[in-house]
Enzyme design. Structure first.
Site, PDB file in Angstrom:
ATOM      1  N   ASP A  84      -0.480  -2.828   2.884  1.00 30.35           N
ATOM      2  CA  ASP A  84      -1.743  -2.280   3.388  1.00 30.35           C
ATOM      3  C   ASP A  84      -2.970  -2.948   2.766  1.00 30.35           C
ATOM      4  O   ASP A  84      -4.004  -3.072   3.408  1.00 30.35           O
ATOM      5  CB  ASP A  84      -1.785  -0.769   3.183  1.00 30.35           C
ATOM      6  CG  ASP A  84      -0.803  -0.074   4.109  1.00 30.35           C
ATOM      7  OD1 ASP A  84      -1.088   0.050   5.300  1.00 30.35           O
ATOM      8  OD2 ASP A  84       0.290   0.308   3.639  1.00 30.35           O
ATOM      9  N   TYR A 105      -1.204   7.048   7.653  1.00 30.19           N
ATOM     10  CA  TYR A 105      -1.243   7.605   6.291  1.00 30.19           C
ATOM     11  C   TYR A 105      -2.645   7.607   5.724  1.00 30.19           C
ATOM     12  O   TYR A 105      -3.491   6.817   6.132  1.00 30.19           O
ATOM     13  CB  TYR A 105      -0.410   6.714   5.354  1.00 30.19           C
ATOM     14  CG  TYR A 105       0.979   7.228   5.057  1.00 30.19           C
ATOM     15  CD1 TYR A 105       1.171   8.369   4.292  1.00 30.19           C
ATOM     16  CD2 TYR A 105       2.096   6.548   5.518  1.00 30.19           C
ATOM     17  CE1 TYR A 105       2.454   8.828   4.014  1.00 30.19           C
ATOM     18  CE2 TYR A 105       3.381   7.002   5.248  1.00 30.19           C
ATOM     19  CZ  TYR A 105       3.546   8.147   4.501  1.00 30.19           C
ATOM     20  OH  TYR A 105       4.793   8.597   4.232  1.00 30.19           O
ATOM     21  N   HIS A 127       6.971   3.586  -1.046  1.00 29.98           N
ATOM     22  CA  HIS A 127       5.573   3.169  -1.240  1.00 29.98           C
ATOM     23  C   HIS A 127       5.546   2.481  -2.597  1.00 29.98           C
ATOM     24  O   HIS A 127       5.759   3.124  -3.618  1.00 29.98           O
ATOM     25  CB  HIS A 127       4.628   4.365  -1.298  1.00 29.98           C
ATOM     26  CG  HIS A 127       4.645   5.220  -0.057  1.00 29.98           C
ATOM     27  ND1 HIS A 127       3.677   5.136   0.913  1.00 29.98           N
ATOM     28  CD2 HIS A 127       5.504   6.173   0.356  1.00 29.98           C
ATOM     29  CE1 HIS A 127       3.943   6.004   1.870  1.00 29.98           C
ATOM     30  NE2 HIS A 127       5.054   6.654   1.556  1.00 29.98           N
TER      31      HIS A 127
HETATM   32  N1  ABN Z   1       0.256   0.987   7.538  1.00 31.28           N
HETATM   33  C1  ABN Z   1       0.080  -0.137   8.370  1.00 31.28           C
HETATM   34  C2  ABN Z   1      -1.264  -0.158   9.014  1.00 31.28           C
HETATM   35  C3  ABN Z   1      -2.393  -0.094   8.233  1.00 31.28           C
HETATM   36  C4  ABN Z   1      -3.621  -0.096   8.828  1.00 31.28           C
HETATM   37  C5  ABN Z   1      -3.719  -0.162  10.202  1.00 31.28           C
HETATM   38  C6  ABN Z   1      -2.570  -0.252  10.970  1.00 31.28           C
HETATM   39  C7  ABN Z   1      -1.345  -0.236  10.369  1.00 31.28           C
HETATM   40 CU    CU Z   2       5.790   8.076   2.709  1.00 34.88          CU
END
Ligand code: ABN
Ligand code: CU
Length: 740
Positions: A365, A450, A502
């Site tokens: 991320d 998330y 994670h």
């Molecule tokens: N968790 C992957 C992700 C992050 C930001 C935007 C799209 C996908």
């Molecule tokens: Cu998780």
């Protein structure tokens, strides 16, 4: 095109005035971002054949560590003399695309006499992909929604074009496409009303888009599972391997489709009530206010914070989000350097389902999207309670203009329970209770489904803690009715939440009483001498065995070891504690946050995320012309295949340099393996992981002995009753308990 030597200048006037920059690490202001990108546009127009530019990122290129420390008067050795300051030239760096041919470029600019000049411009090697931007995420959704094949496939399961939504993840790993093609995989969902939780309606196919061409170029269909009896399961396809691109037939004749579950699983109260008229918010919570009648105990001068003997620089950047630098502690008048720089430098979230294309789900991320670009605009009274100071942050948009997040970093104080206490239990004995106040520097990022919360805590006893909180919505895939889910759990009918990890990489650039630092590895072991022996008659003896990590290539990558309670501390071997005789140090406590990478050592994710293999990495900090070693999985993360040259795994193997008594950088790997629960649905309650840095032989004694005992005049008996004495009295305030 290679490096260019000619320079172009753009004057920073014409509305591009530079806001005041007070510290050499102050991030680029919005005006500076605008000026830098304008300079690049003019430069490319005048000196190159690049005609259409889309900016990807633009940020400060930090000056060298020694120059910054000299400018601030921070000593680099225990002898206490700062180095002579030199002129610091402010520099910026930006990656951008030539949208006509898809080539990516990196430009470095310097500010001279208030004028930005292009110092270098380089085309990035083919296949080098800067991060996915916010605009690319939005664009990806539009591309798939408008694609006739996607529309036809969605229609087959009852989903209309306007109901198609997509999270445009980086591709992860897909050898079927050339490295040079900029790719996103669109994880698809249906949305049935404006603010409906779309993750409740996953679709059963995954388009791949060429981000620059704005086209769907392929569609993958994950196989499903069938029960084979006696607890055995069988895949509907013969392999978990990617299918050849030629096998991409539209429409998919005879393919068993799984329609998305229709039941809403919302998190907004009005929608929850709409779906279930018996839904009602609980009404038995009384207000709880955080009141600071005299204001906060910290001061801010620009980006520099001073609180309770701590001093630090707080900055935002598009990638790491929060960066804390030049952290010092005022120890009875002596300004002691602690950490030069702290950040969460990278993260990987690998999922455990092997059916293709699910193995492409391993998000970096930070490196792929930028935690700073994904950061929230925080709001007073809900994200942050009490007296709050916010810092803004700015990142560049494709057009080159700065996008400002006004309240991106939240700074406040919190009560953190008891700091220390002792009561003399003898009759007439006295006691003292001191409460802990901590300073919090935090940020919240939404990475599609998330949210991650970064909390940096500073305590009055010299502790520093980096805590990561995870919340938000699980990444889910559709499951057929009665379909077995060996790699996930059904959190609600038809919704399979895959197992995942994670894994975070915390970057620590220490400067404990100077730049020459070391890492001591300790093992706590029982005595070899057997019970009954003269050395260890009762058998209880244990000792601590310390070893200084010496060579980068041999000691630079370390495993955690539960059996020996292995722990590490960062030390300055040139200064010892007056009583313990030990080197001044900070111990690293990973508080239950160490984890093994569950993917195979030669898996796709392991090859890209070498940092995840080991819990501790120690490398020499070698500042190149483009700055220090910052990112453990490489500077350019999307679409790497294999371990990038500029990754921590490669640095450790490079040369046989010493890491003892040197300017070193540590990368700590911590995280959690997430086996989802139905209770994590529809929104997951926060899960925490943290690492604590604890002074060890650093201070003469407990540095918080001078924190006053607490006399909170507003604390009262809950029911107007003196419960302890079994008497009913008027509400009393709690003055006497803390020191008598
Ligand atoms: N968790 C992957 C992700 C992050 C930001 C935007 C799209 C996908
Ligand atoms: Cu998780």
């Amino acid at each position: 095109m290679g490096a260019l030597s000619t320079t172009s200048t753009v004057h920073v006037s014409n509305g591009y005035k530079r806001a005041k920059v007070e510290h050499p690490l102050d991030p680029l202001t919005p005006d500076e971002i605008n000026a830098v990108t304008l300079t690049i546009r003019r430069y490319t127009a005048e000196h190159t054949d690049i005609r259409a530019v889309n900016f990807n990122n633009c940020a400060l290129l930090p000056p060298s560590k020694r120059a910054v420390l000299a400018a601030l008067g921070i000593p680099v050795s225990p002898s206490g003399k700062p180095e002579t300051p030199s002129t610091i030239i402010r520099k910026a760096e930006s990656d951008f695309f030539d949208v006509l041919n898809g080539f990516a470029y990196n430009a470095v600019l310097a500010l001279e006499d208030e004028v930005w000049k292009v110092e270098s411009l380089q085309r990035l090697p083919e296949g080098t992909q800067p991060q996915i931007t916010v605009e690319e995420l939005i664009h990806c959704e539009t591309v798939v929604r408008n694609d006739p094949k996607v529309q036809a496939l969605a229609k087959q399961v009852g989903v209309e074009p306007h109901q198609i939504f997509a999270d445009g993840w980086a591709i992860g790993w897909d050898d079927r496409f050339p490295k040079s093609q900029r790719l996103q995989q669109a994880l698809l969902f249906a949305r049935y009303s404006q603010h409906d939780n779309l993750y409740a309606h996953p679709l059963d196919f995954v388009p791949v888009i060429d981000s620059l061409a704005g086209k769907v170029i392929h569609i993958d269909f994950p196989p499903s599972w069938r029960e084979k009896g006696e607890g055995r399961v069988e895949l509907s396809m013969s392999t978990t391997q990617p299918q050849p691109l030629s096998d991409n037939s539209f429409p998919v004749a005879n393919r068993a489709r799984i329609p998305p579950p229709l039941t809403p699983h919302d998190f907004l109260p009005d929608l929850m009530e709409k779906a279930d008229p018996t839904y009602k918010e609980r009404d038995d919570l009384k207000p709880l206010h955080v009141v600071q009648p005299e204001g906060v105990s910290f001061t801010m001068k620009g980006h520099v914070l001073e609180w309770q003997k701590w001093n630090m620089h707080i900055a935002y950047n598009h990638r790491e989000g929060i960066v804390l630098s030049t952290i010092t502690y005022n120890d009875h008048g002596e300004i002691r350097p602690i950490f030069y720089r702290l950040s969460i430098a990278e993260m990987a979230v690998p999922y455990g389902a092997p059916e293709y294309p699910h193995p492409r789900k391993f998000a970096f991320d930070s490196g792929e999207y930028g935690m700073g670009s994904m950061a929230n605009e925080l709001s007073l009274g809900c994200d942050c309670l009490g007296k709050i100071h916010y810092l803004p942050g700015a990142y560049v948009t494709h057009s080159g203009t700065a996008h400002v997040i006004k309240n991106v970093i939240c700074i406040h104080e919190e009560d953190a329970g008891v700091l220390w206490k002792h009561s003399d239990f003898r009759p007439g004995g006295r006691s003292r209770t001191v409460r802990s106040r901590r300073l919090v520097v935090s940020m919240v990022c939404t990475v599609a489904n998330y949210e991650y919360i970064w909390n940096y805590y500073f305590y009055q006893d010299g502790n520093i803690e980096i805590e990561i909180r995870m919340t938000g919505i699980l990444q889910v895939y559709v499951a057929g009715s009665d379909e077995p889910t060996p790699y996930g759990i059904i959190v609600a009918p038809g919704i399979n939440a895959h197992y995942h990890q994670h894994i975070f990489s915390v970057r620590v650039d220490p400067m404990l009483d100077g730049l020459q630092n070391s890492v001591i590895e300790s093992e706590i072991v029982g005595l070899d001498a057997p019970t009954g022996s003269s050395e260890n008659f009762a058998g209880n003896g244990f000792v601590i065995k310390d070893r200084v990590l010496k060579s980068q290539v041999e000691d630079g990558a370390r495993d955690f070891d539960w059996a020996n309670e292995r722990r590490w501390r960062i030390a300055n071997l040139n200064k010892t504690h007056y009583a313990s005789g030990k080197p001044v140090s900070y111990t690293i406590m990973m508080k239950g946050a160490v984890l093994p990478l569950l993917a195979k050592p030669d898996s796709w994710v392991a090859r890209r995320a070498s940092f995840a293999h080991k819990q501790l990495w120690v490398v020499r900090d070698e500042e190149g012309p483009k700055g220090p070693r910052l990112f453990p999985s490489g500077k350019y993360v999307p679409q790497t295949r294999e371990e990038p040259k500029d990754s921590v795994g490669k640095w450790v193997k490079e040369g046989n340099g010493s890491i003892e008594n040197e300017d070193i950088v540590l990368f700590l790997t911590l995280g959690t393996t997430h086996i989802p629960r139905p209770e994590d649905w529809p929104v997951m309650p926060v899960e925490h992981v943290s690492v604590l840095f604890k002074p060890s032989s650093f201070f003469t004694n407990n540095p918080s002995m001078d924190v006053p005992g607490t006399k909170d005049s507003r604390s009262q008996s809950a029911f107007g009753t003196d419960i302890a004495n079994g008497q009913h009295t008027n509400a009393t305030n709690g003055t006497a308990c803390c020191a008598n």
